[in-house]
Design an enzyme around this catalytic site. Structure first.
Site, short mmCIF file in Angstrom:
data_model
loop_
_atom_site.label_atom_id
_atom_site.label_comp_id
_atom_site.label_asym_id
_atom_site.label_seq_id
_atom_site.Cartn_x
_atom_site.Cartn_y
_atom_site.Cartn_z
CB CYS A 1 -14.15 38.31 27.66
SG CYS A 1 -15.92 38.46 27.87
CB CYS B 1 10.26 6.88 18.86
SG CYS B 1 11.40 8.17 18.29
#
Length: 300
Positions: free
Chosen positions: A125, A151
């Protein structure tokens, strides 16, 4: 306006010199005396341009715009910082954690954990008054795209050959476990898929072109696997970062469906990407082999 200070080692030897920007009185109250600007008043709270956020005092890079999110708290919020750029210290109130610029010690704000806003579960913040912003140069700006198609070795093999692609990394995305390993994912019940992160230059190749190529290097009609690799971790999926990407993918899926392809590819929201173990990276190039379950088939 700049002025220079010298930072010293504990033994008195000069460590480095820093050029510091001159601060306004309001900026000094926040950066030097640890005040907090009024919520919803900062210039970077509702600010969404791409680039890097810098320390207002010394211009050190602190946060990337890709890590910014809206926590609806009234201050700019980030769920990650540039490695080594931000220092955490116990706040004077005894229970919060203050964040400082690691280079010059400027007060930035506070960091909070465990609030659940994002997958990283972290909220830096930050006061807008503690920040400057450096807009990304469009010619140098790189973006990431995320694809799962069986894969990851084979998907990586083909995508990294595309002009404009700068790097392809094999990894995992989609589950909730932190720091999954290949063993965790291979069980098939972790929620993770084998995914590649494609870093590309949008000036050289478009996102749409990458999506088209992805649909042409694997079988997007196969459910719960790819080729002989069967299991939820091998599903076909595209993880999108924004609504624009979602619409691009959906448009191409509709186009394929109009050509009678029964598309199984899922469109998912991007989550935290975890890089796979080193032995999975550039597998086919290192082994000098070709993919066994991926091949190019023109579909567009």
């Amino acid at each position: 306006m700049l002025f220079v200070i010298s930072l010293l080692h504990a033994d008195g030897n000069k460590l480095q010199q820093l050029k510091l920007n001159k601060l306004t009185e309001e900026e000094q109250q926040v950066i030097l005396f640890k005040a907090t600007e009024r919520p919803f008043s900062g210039k970077y709270y509702k600010f969404n341009e791409e680039g890097v956020y810098l320390c207002k005092q010394c211009n050190a890079p602190l946060y990337k715009s890709s890590d910014k999110f809206d926590a609806h708290c009234g201050w700019p919020s980030f769920d990650d910082a540039i490695p080594g750029a931000v220092k955490r210290v116990r706040d004077a109130d005894g229970y919060r954690t203050e964040i400082l610029c690691a280079q010059c010690g400027a007060h930035l704000g506070h960091v909070f954990l465990g609030e659940g806003f994002t997958q990283k579960d972290t909220r830096y913040c930050v006061n807008s008054l503690s920040l400057n912003f450096q807009k990304a140069d469009a010619k140098e700006r790189l973006k990431q795209a995320y694809f799962a198609g069986g894969c990851f070795w084979g998907v990586e093999y083909y995508l990294e050959k595309q002009k404009g692609v700068k790097n392809v990394v094999s990894g995992y995305m989609g589950g909730k476990m932190k720091n999954p390993t290949y063993r965790d994912v291979s069980r098939g019940n972790s929620g993770y898929l084998e995914v590649v992160e494609v870093t590309y230059d949008p000036q050289q190749v478009s996102y749409e072109s990458l999506v088209k190529l992805f649909f042409e290097i694997h079988d997007p009609t196969q459910k719960e696997g790819q080729g002989p690799d069967i299991g939820s971790q091998y599903k076909s999926a595209i993880f999108v970062s924004n609504e624009k990407e979602r619409k691009t993918v959906q448009k191409l899926i509709r186009l394929l469906e109009s050509k009678s392809y029964d598309i199984a590819t899922e469109v998912k929201e991007k989550k935290v990407f975890y890089k796979a173990e080193a032995y999975h990276q550039n597998y086919y190039e290192r082994k000098r082999k070709k993919p066994y379950c991926h091949a190019y088939v023109k579909r567009f």
